[in-house]
Design a protein around this motif. Structure first.
Motif, short mmCIF file in Angstrom:
data_model
loop_
_atom_site.label_atom_id
_atom_site.label_comp_id
_atom_site.label_asym_id
_atom_site.label_seq_id
_atom_site.Cartn_x
_atom_site.Cartn_y
_atom_site.Cartn_z
N GLY A 30 -0.61 20.23 30.06
CA GLY A 30 -1.54 20.66 29.02
C GLY A 30 -2.38 21.83 29.47
O GLY A 30 -2.48 22.13 30.66
N TYR A 31 -2.96 22.49 28.49
CA TYR A 31 -3.87 23.59 28.76
C TYR A 31 -4.98 23.53 27.72
O TYR A 31 -4.72 23.29 26.54
N CYS A 32 -6.20 23.75 28.17
CA CYS A 32 -7.35 23.72 27.30
C CYS A 32 -8.05 25.08 27.37
O CYS A 32 -8.43 25.51 28.46
N ASN A 47 3.63 22.87 27.51
CA ASN A 47 2.25 22.37 27.46
C ASN A 47 1.88 21.97 26.04
O ASN A 47 2.43 22.47 25.06
N LEU A 50 -4.97 22.55 23.81
CA LEU A 50 -6.17 22.09 23.12
C LEU A 50 -7.09 23.27 22.87
O LEU A 50 -7.39 24.03 23.80
N ALA A 100 -12.58 18.69 23.14
CA ALA A 100 -11.53 19.09 24.08
C ALA A 100 -11.63 18.28 25.36
O ALA A 100 -10.62 17.86 25.93
N THR A 104 -8.71 15.85 26.74
CA THR A 104 -8.17 16.12 28.07
C THR A 104 -8.19 14.85 28.92
O THR A 104 -7.20 14.52 29.58
N CYS A 105 -9.30 14.14 28.89
CA CYS A 105 -9.41 12.89 29.64
C CYS A 105 -8.39 11.87 29.16
O CYS A 105 -7.72 11.21 29.98
#
Length: 114
Positions: A30-32, A47, A50, A100, A104-105
């Motif tokens: 993933g990428y935020c 990915n 977010l 976000a 992510t968590c």
């Protein structure tokens, strides 16, 4: 661990606004981020991205980077033109009321990125 977009939608009760026929794509990480140039420079194919952005440029970045899905967070949404462009490009856009950080968590707890 590798998840599929569909599993992420089911786990976190995300609304799918585009790309319903592409929910079987693998999500490998993933990428935020909200700065498009940063996402281009640092995200990877596969990915889930977010962001709070909901304009058409997110679709172009996702297509360029081969992003598996975009999750728009904070209860925001994509405008109609963005949804139409995402459908054209085969990009899944998912909506979450969570921040976000929260998403992510949750993705980390689900094993994404391990």
């Amino acid at each position: 661990m590798i998840l599929r977009v569909r599993e992420i939608c089911d786990l976190f009760n995300l609304d799918v606004v585009s790309g319903k026929s592409h929910l079987d794509r693998e999500v490998t990480g993933g990428y935020c981020g909200d700065l498009l140039s940063d996402v281009i420079a640092n995200s990877s194919a596969g990915n889930v991205w977010l962001t709070i952005q909901g304009h058409q440029n997110i679709v172009a970045v996702a297509a360029l980077k081969q992003i598996s899905a975009i999750i728009i967070v904070n209860g925001r949404s994509a405008d109609a033109e963005t949804v139409a462009k995402a459908e054209e490009e085969g990009i899944s856009i998912l909506l979450s009321s969570k921040s976000a950080f929260e998403m992510t968590c949750l993705l980390g707890q689900a094993g994404l990125g391990k």
